[in-house]
Design a protein around this motif. Structure first.
Motif, PDB file in Angstrom:
ATOM      1  N   LEU A  58       0.830  -1.199   0.000  1.00  0.00           N
ATOM      2  CA  LEU A  58       0.000   0.000   0.000  1.00  0.00           C
ATOM      3  C   LEU A  58       0.867   1.253   0.000  1.00  0.00           C
ATOM      4  CD1 LEU A  58      -2.815   1.266   0.114  1.00  0.00           C
ATOM      5  CD2 LEU A  58      -2.679   1.147   2.612  1.00  0.00           C
ATOM      6  N   PHE A  59       1.947   1.233   0.780  1.00  0.00           N
ATOM      7  CA  PHE A  59       2.861   2.378   0.794  1.00  0.00           C
ATOM      8  C   PHE A  59       3.354   2.675  -0.616  1.00  0.00           C
ATOM      9  CE2 PHE A  59       7.166   4.053   0.749  1.00  0.00           C
ATOM     10  CZ  PHE A  59       7.045   5.178   1.547  1.00  0.00           C
ATOM     11  N   PHE A  60       3.753   1.641  -1.324  1.00  0.00           N
ATOM     12  CA  PHE A  60       4.304   1.835  -2.666  1.00  0.00           C
ATOM     13  C   PHE A  60       3.266   2.425  -3.613  1.00  0.00           C
ATOM     14  CE2 PHE A  60       5.187   0.504  -7.001  1.00  0.00           C
ATOM     15  CZ  PHE A  60       6.518   0.846  -7.150  1.00  0.00           C
ATOM     16  N   PHE A  61       2.110   1.798  -3.704  1.00  0.00           N
ATOM     17  CA  PHE A  61       1.122   2.216  -4.705  1.00  0.00           C
ATOM     18  C   PHE A  61       0.400   3.504  -4.322  1.00  0.00           C
ATOM     19  CE2 PHE A  61       1.407  -2.382  -5.745  1.00  0.00           C
ATOM     20  CZ  PHE A  61       1.770  -2.249  -7.070  1.00  0.00           C
ATOM     21  N   GLU A  62       0.033   3.626  -3.057  1.00  0.00           N
ATOM     22  CA  GLU A  62      -0.719   4.812  -2.646  1.00  0.00           C
ATOM     23  C   GLU A  62       0.132   6.072  -2.758  1.00  0.00           C
ATOM     24  OE1 GLU A  62      -3.696   6.113   0.990  1.00  0.00           O
ATOM     25  OE2 GLU A  62      -2.012   4.783   1.443  1.00  0.00           O
ATOM     26  N   ARG A  63       1.383   5.993  -2.311  1.00  0.00           N
ATOM     27  CA  ARG A  63       2.238   7.175  -2.340  1.00  0.00           C
ATOM     28  C   ARG A  63       2.576   7.590  -3.769  1.00  0.00           C
ATOM     29  NH1 ARG A  63       5.050   8.666   2.219  1.00  0.00           N
ATOM     30  NH2 ARG A  63       5.581  10.454   0.902  1.00  0.00           N
ATOM     31  N   SER A  64       2.521   6.634  -4.696  1.00  0.00           N
ATOM     32  CA  SER A  64       2.887   6.945  -6.080  1.00  0.00           C
ATOM     33  C   SER A  64       1.693   7.365  -6.932  1.00  0.00           C
ATOM     34  CB  SER A  64       3.555   5.723  -6.731  1.00  0.00           C
ATOM     35  OG  SER A  64       4.701   5.329  -6.017  1.00  0.00           O
ATOM     36  N   TRP A  65       0.493   7.244  -6.402  1.00  0.00           N
ATOM     37  CA  TRP A  65      -0.733   7.436  -7.192  1.00  0.00           C
ATOM     38  C   TRP A  65      -0.844   8.858  -7.746  1.00  0.00           C
ATOM     39  CZ3 TRP A  65      -4.493   4.696  -9.431  1.00  0.00           C
ATOM     40  CH2 TRP A  65      -5.718   5.306  -9.708  1.00  0.00           C
ATOM     41  N   VAL A  66      -0.919   9.832  -6.852  1.00  0.00           N
ATOM     42  CA  VAL A  66      -1.057  11.225  -7.288  1.00  0.00           C
ATOM     43  C   VAL A  66       0.213  11.687  -7.998  1.00  0.00           C
ATOM     44  CG1 VAL A  66      -1.406  13.608  -6.509  1.00  0.00           C
ATOM     45  CG2 VAL A  66      -2.751  11.764  -5.507  1.00  0.00           C
ATOM     46  N   THR A  67       1.367  11.162  -7.549  1.00  0.00           N
ATOM     47  CA  THR A  67       2.644  11.535  -8.168  1.00  0.00           C
ATOM     48  C   THR A  67       2.671  11.144  -9.641  1.00  0.00           C
ATOM     49  OG1 THR A  67       3.738  11.135  -6.040  1.00  0.00           O
ATOM     50  CG2 THR A  67       5.147  11.354  -7.973  1.00  0.00           C
ATOM     51  N   LEU A  68       2.312   9.909  -9.933  1.00  0.00           N
ATOM     52  CA  LEU A  68       2.329   9.422 -11.315  1.00  0.00           C
ATOM     53  C   LEU A  68       1.365  10.218 -12.187  1.00  0.00           C
ATOM     54  CD1 LEU A  68       3.202   7.341 -13.457  1.00  0.00           C
ATOM     55  CD2 LEU A  68       1.442   5.800 -12.562  1.00  0.00           C
ATOM     56  N   ASP A  69       0.165  10.426 -11.691  1.00  0.00           N
ATOM     57  CA  ASP A  69      -0.832  11.187 -12.449  1.00  0.00           C
ATOM     58  C   ASP A  69      -0.351  12.615 -12.705  1.00  0.00           C
ATOM     59  OD1 ASP A  69      -3.529  11.515 -13.576  1.00  0.00           O
ATOM     60  OD2 ASP A  69      -3.907  12.787 -11.833  1.00  0.00           O
ATOM     61  N   GLY A  70       0.179  13.244 -11.670  1.00  0.00           N
ATOM     62  CA  GLY A  70       0.642  14.623 -11.803  1.00  0.00           C
ATOM     63  C   GLY A  70       1.826  14.770 -12.738  1.00  0.00           C
ATOM     64  N   LEU A  71       2.743  13.803 -12.710  1.00  0.00           N
ATOM     65  CA  LEU A  71       3.915  13.875 -13.584  1.00  0.00           C
ATOM     66  C   LEU A  71       3.521  13.786 -15.055  1.00  0.00           C
ATOM     67  CD1 LEU A  71       6.521  11.703 -11.627  1.00  0.00           C
ATOM     68  CD2 LEU A  71       6.653  14.164 -12.084  1.00  0.00           C
ATOM     69  N   TRP A  72       2.566  12.925 -15.362  1.00  0.00           N
ATOM     70  CA  TRP A  72       2.104  12.840 -16.749  1.00  0.00           C
ATOM     71  C   TRP A  72       1.554  14.185 -17.211  1.00  0.00           C
ATOM     72  CZ3 TRP A  72       2.746   9.973 -20.854  1.00  0.00           C
ATOM     73  CH2 TRP A  72       3.137   8.638 -20.727  1.00  0.00           C
ATOM     74  N   PHE A  73       0.730  14.804 -16.381  1.00  0.00           N
ATOM     75  CA  PHE A  73       0.149  16.099 -16.754  1.00  0.00           C
ATOM     76  C   PHE A  73       1.248  17.142 -16.963  1.00  0.00           C
ATOM     77  CE2 PHE A  73      -1.932  20.099 -16.572  1.00  0.00           C
ATOM     78  CZ  PHE A  73      -3.270  19.903 -16.876  1.00  0.00           C
ATOM     79  N   LEU A  74       2.164  17.230 -16.006  1.00  0.00           N
ATOM     80  CA  LEU A  74       3.215  18.249 -16.068  1.00  0.00           C
ATOM     81  C   LEU A  74       4.113  18.080 -17.285  1.00  0.00           C
ATOM     82  CD1 LEU A  74       4.281  18.443 -12.318  1.00  0.00           C
ATOM     83  CD2 LEU A  74       3.209  20.265 -13.645  1.00  0.00           C
TER      84      LEU A  74
END
Length: 340
Positions: free
Chosen positions: A13-29
């Motif tokens: 959960l630590f791995f996937f949850e912490r990366s969720w918003v990060t991954l989405d935001g990086l694609w947008f940026l």
């Protein structure tokens, strides 16, 4: 190799949850950096329409809901919000209407923390949230009409999500009640949809910008993501040094979470060899005939460069060499780490 059974649910959960918003935001940026705001927002909307429709179908099966009735759809949406860390209140729970007040939105909070994104909040709330939710909800159940009558991003103290029903809900339809979110709920959500979200960003970026630019953006997204993941895992695993053995600990954790099948051939202080026997990303492309022609390019042009910045930041003296690739027909992907 760390077996999946050896990782706790909390680890994954630590791995996937912490990366969720990060991954989405990086694609947008990164799309915005290569093109412009409007193009990034256009792709973002398409990705999230497809993603939320997928989430609703999967969560229907997960919750064992027979139908996607109005209340069941809202159950799924509110469970998703609870899992992602939204704060909300059920303001009205009637036969023809359900109103939900959104007190805290994690996506707005993420933009609030970034001074460069604050001026975009109103645009996201106005041009993304309403049309995105409206299309998904009304397509899923035409009996529902959806509107956002208040928006924090436009100056209100909360967002008001208004669901009205053309037909009254049957009396047997149970009232909407907040579900207590379990660790299993959160892990199911983030683990199952993390790969889907990344894949949708790649596909829709290709559709809009072409394969060459999409691959370029994909590489930068994952370079930045893995740098962040390495930093987070170094803290999470209490790693204080930056030796090759320490690097392998981080990779073992990440790869085991992501579902790689790999073996450690050699792990010493100055050299390590890891062989990947099965890659979850290649397997996803294998299952999609439309992606078969992209496998070789992604394996050869992406897999080496996206690790390089994270490794260089971790220890600039560590060198990665690659000679074999599953995507070109080899039996393994080899990762050979040694000191320069």
């Amino acid at each position: 190799m760390i077996k999946l059974s050896e990782l706790s649910k909390e680890d994954k959960l630590f791995f996937f949850e912490r990366s969720w918003v990060t991954l989405d935001g990086l694609w947008f940026l990164e799309i915005e950096n290569e093109t412009d705001w409007n193009t990034a927002l256009k792709i973002d909307k398409i990705v999230w329409i497809r993603l939320l429709k997928t989430i609703i179908r999967r969560m229907q099966r997960y919750l064992k809901l027979d139908t996607l009735s109005p209340v069941n759809i809202i159950k799924i949406l509110t469970l998703r919000w609870s899992i992602e860390g939204w704060e909300y209140k059920i303001l009205k729970n009637g036969e023809n209407e359900i109103d939900i007040g959104i007190i805290t939105c994690p996506y707005k909070e993420a933009m609030n923390r970034n001074p460069e994104r604050k001026d975009k909040i109103s645009l996201i709330c106005k041009n993304m949230c309403l049309p995105f939710y409206k299309e998904v909800i009304e397509d899923t159940n035409p009996n529902i009409r959806f509107d956002i009558t208040k928006s924090q991003g436009l100056g209100d103290n909360h967002c008001n999500f208004k669901f009205t029903f053309k037909d009254k809900m049957p009396q047997k339809e149970e009232k909407l009640i907040k579900k207590v979110v379990t660790l299993e709920d959160r892990l199911f959500y983030f683990e199952n949809h993390w790969f889907t979200m990344d894949g949708l960003w790649m596909v829709e970026t290709e559709n809009e910008l072409g394969k060459k630019l999409a691959l370029k953006i994909d590489i930068v997204v994952w370079q930045r993501l893995y740098q962040i993941i390495f930093r987070r895992l170094k803290r999470y695993l209490n790693i204080e040094d930056n030796s090759i053995k320490d690097l392998i600990k981080i990779l073992e954790f990440a790869w085991s979470c992501e579902g790689y099948n790999y073996e450690i051939v050699k792990k010493e202080q100055t050299e390590a060899i890891l062989n990947i026997k099965a890659c979850p990303y290649k397997e996803m492309m294998d299952r999609n005939p439309e992606r078969h022609e992209r496998i070789e390019a992604i394996c050869k042009d992406m897999c080496i460069p996206f690790y390089e910045p994270a490794i260089a930041e971790f220890n600039p003296k560590i060198l990665l060499e690659r000679k074999q690739f599953l995507g070109v027909g080899d039996s393994i992907c080899d990762y050979h780490f040694k000191l320069k």
